[in-house]
Scaffold this motif. Structure first.
Motif, short mmCIF file in Angstrom:
data_model
loop_
_atom_site.label_atom_id
_atom_site.label_comp_id
_atom_site.label_asym_id
_atom_site.label_seq_id
_atom_site.Cartn_x
_atom_site.Cartn_y
_atom_site.Cartn_z
N VAL A 1 0.87 -1.17 -0.02
CA VAL A 1 0.04 -0.01 0.03
C VAL A 1 0.95 1.15 -0.09
N SER A 2 0.53 2.10 -0.47
CA SER A 2 1.29 3.58 -0.62
C SER A 2 0.43 4.76 -0.72
N TYR A 3 1.12 6.04 -0.48
CA TYR A 3 0.38 7.10 -0.77
C TYR A 3 1.37 8.06 -1.21
N TYR A 4 1.04 9.04 -2.05
CA TYR A 4 1.56 10.26 -2.42
C TYR A 4 0.61 11.46 -2.22
N TRP A 5 1.35 12.55 -2.11
CA TRP A 5 0.64 13.92 -2.28
C TRP A 5 0.24 14.45 -3.68
N GLU A 6 -1.17 14.49 -4.13
CA GLU A 6 -1.40 15.11 -5.41
C GLU A 6 -1.00 16.88 -5.26
N CYS A 7 -1.11 17.14 -3.91
CA CYS A 7 -0.87 18.67 -3.87
C CYS A 7 -0.56 18.91 -2.18
N GLU A 8 0.31 18.66 -1.78
CA GLU A 8 0.77 18.71 -0.16
C GLU A 8 0.31 19.82 0.43
N SER A 9 0.39 20.99 -0.06
CA SER A 9 0.09 22.31 0.31
C SER A 9 -1.33 22.43 0.77
N THR A 10 -2.08 21.66 -0.39
CA THR A 10 -3.53 21.66 -0.04
C THR A 10 -4.03 20.30 0.71
N ARG A 11 -3.21 19.55 1.09
CA ARG A 11 -3.52 18.39 1.97
C ARG A 11 -4.41 17.36 1.02
N TRP A 12 -3.83 17.35 -0.26
CA TRP A 12 -4.40 16.25 -1.18
C TRP A 12 -3.78 15.23 -1.21
N LEU A 13 -4.29 14.00 -0.69
CA LEU A 13 -3.26 12.85 -0.62
C LEU A 13 -4.35 11.64 -1.14
N GLU A 14 -3.62 10.97 -2.11
CA GLU A 14 -3.90 9.73 -2.84
C GLU A 14 -3.51 8.31 -2.47
N VAL A 15 -4.05 7.19 -2.39
CA VAL A 15 -3.64 5.97 -1.88
C VAL A 15 -3.59 5.06 -3.24
N GLY A 16 -2.71 3.94 -3.20
CA GLY A 16 -2.76 3.10 -3.94
C GLY A 16 -2.41 1.53 -3.46
N VAL A 17 -2.75 0.56 -4.22
CA VAL A 17 -2.38 -0.75 -3.52
C VAL A 17 -1.99 -1.74 -4.68
N ILE A 18 -1.11 -2.54 -4.47
CA ILE A 18 -0.87 -3.68 -5.68
C ILE A 18 -0.60 -4.93 -4.77
N ILE A 19 -1.35 -6.00 -5.38
CA ILE A 19 -1.18 -7.15 -5.03
C ILE A 19 -0.03 -7.86 -6.33
N TYR A 20 0.93 -8.30 -5.76
CA TYR A 20 1.93 -8.45 -7.03
C TYR A 20 1.77 -10.00 -7.51
N ASP A 21 1.36 -10.94 -6.96
CA ASP A 21 1.28 -12.25 -7.60
C ASP A 21 -0.29 -12.47 -7.64
N GLN A 22 -0.56 -12.66 -8.82
CA GLN A 22 -1.81 -12.85 -9.34
C GLN A 22 -2.50 -14.13 -8.81
N ALA A 23 -1.79 -15.01 -8.20
CA ALA A 23 -2.40 -16.18 -7.49
C ALA A 23 -3.32 -15.61 -6.31
N HIS A 24 -2.86 -14.28 -5.58
CA HIS A 24 -3.57 -13.79 -4.59
C HIS A 24 -4.76 -12.63 -4.78
N TRP A 25 -4.85 -12.63 -6.33
CA TRP A 25 -5.85 -11.67 -6.63
C TRP A 25 -7.34 -12.34 -6.42
N GLY A 26 -8.31 -11.42 -6.06
CA GLY A 26 -9.61 -11.92 -6.07
C GLY A 26 -9.89 -12.47 -4.66
N LYS A 27 -8.76 -12.73 -3.75
CA LYS A 27 -8.96 -13.19 -2.51
C LYS A 27 -9.58 -12.32 -1.33
N GLY A 28 -9.64 -11.24 -1.58
CA GLY A 28 -10.07 -10.23 -0.33
C GLY A 28 -9.25 -9.67 0.52
N ILE A 29 -7.86 -9.46 -0.27
CA ILE A 29 -6.59 -8.97 0.51
C ILE A 29 -6.59 -7.42 0.43
#
Length: 186
Positions: free
Chosen positions: A79-107
């Motif tokens: 899981v990660s975050y980045y500032w779209e615009c830190e001065s206005t406190r606009w934060l975005e998140v992301g998620v990656i499940i690297y191994d497709q064997a774990h996709w669709g498992k509710g992780i």
């Protein structure tokens, strides 16, 4: 620590340990299917071992802007975050499940739930956003199941493999998140 919806397992987010360098490099670079869904319209090439160690692995060791997702203690994503615009406190998140064997498992959903809660506790922000694309319907469904609101849909702004896709933006406000978490914990 959260129990996954579709899995009988414990899902956690945490910093990487120095001893995990080789395993994490293999996880990220030996599984390339994830790159088809994680903004494939942006140029990407797998890092060399040295590039990985100096950049992504260093960030995982710090555990500030990116953390590992573990399933029963074994890393499966991040899981990660980045500032779209830190001065206005606009934060975005992301998620990656690297191994497709774990996709669709509710992780991803419980991992994001932990991450968003941590970010609201860590930062004085009013909103957390998540941006995906219409070529990743699982991510769209994940955001909706988390209780995020679709705030924008920019039509046909992502061109990939000869087709146009939409950019889809989701968000959740601090007060909405508190209500959602109160229901989850009840």
């Amino acid at each position: 620590m959260v129990k996954g919806h579709n899995v009988e397992a414990t899902i956690e987010i945490r910093k990487a340990a120095p001893s995990e360098l080789n395993d994490l490099y293999e996880l990220v670079t030996n599984n390339s299917e994830w790159t088809r869904f994680n903004g494939p319209y942006f140029p990407y090439s797998h890092p060399t071992y040295e590039q990985f160690r100096a950049d992504l692995f260093n960030k995982l060791l710090l555990g500030e802007s990116i953390k590992l997702i573990t399933l029963n203690g074994v890393p499966v994503g991040s899981v990660s975050y980045y500032w779209e615009c830190e001065s206005t406190r606009w934060l975005e998140v992301g998620v990656i499940i690297y191994d497709q064997a774990h996709w669709g498992k509710g992780i991803a959903r419980p991992a994001l739930r932990l991450w968003i809660s941590e970010l609201f506790n860590r930062f004085d922000i009013a909103r957390v956003g998540l941006t995906t694309w219409s070529g990743n319907p699982r991510m769209m469904k994940c955001a909706e199941k988390l209780g995020m609101t679709q705030e924008a849909r920019l039509r046909k702004v992502r061109y990939f493999s000869g087709h146009y896709y939409d950019s889809v933006k989701y968000g959740v406000l601090r007060e909405e998140w508190k209500q959602l978490m109160a229901r989850v914990c009840a």
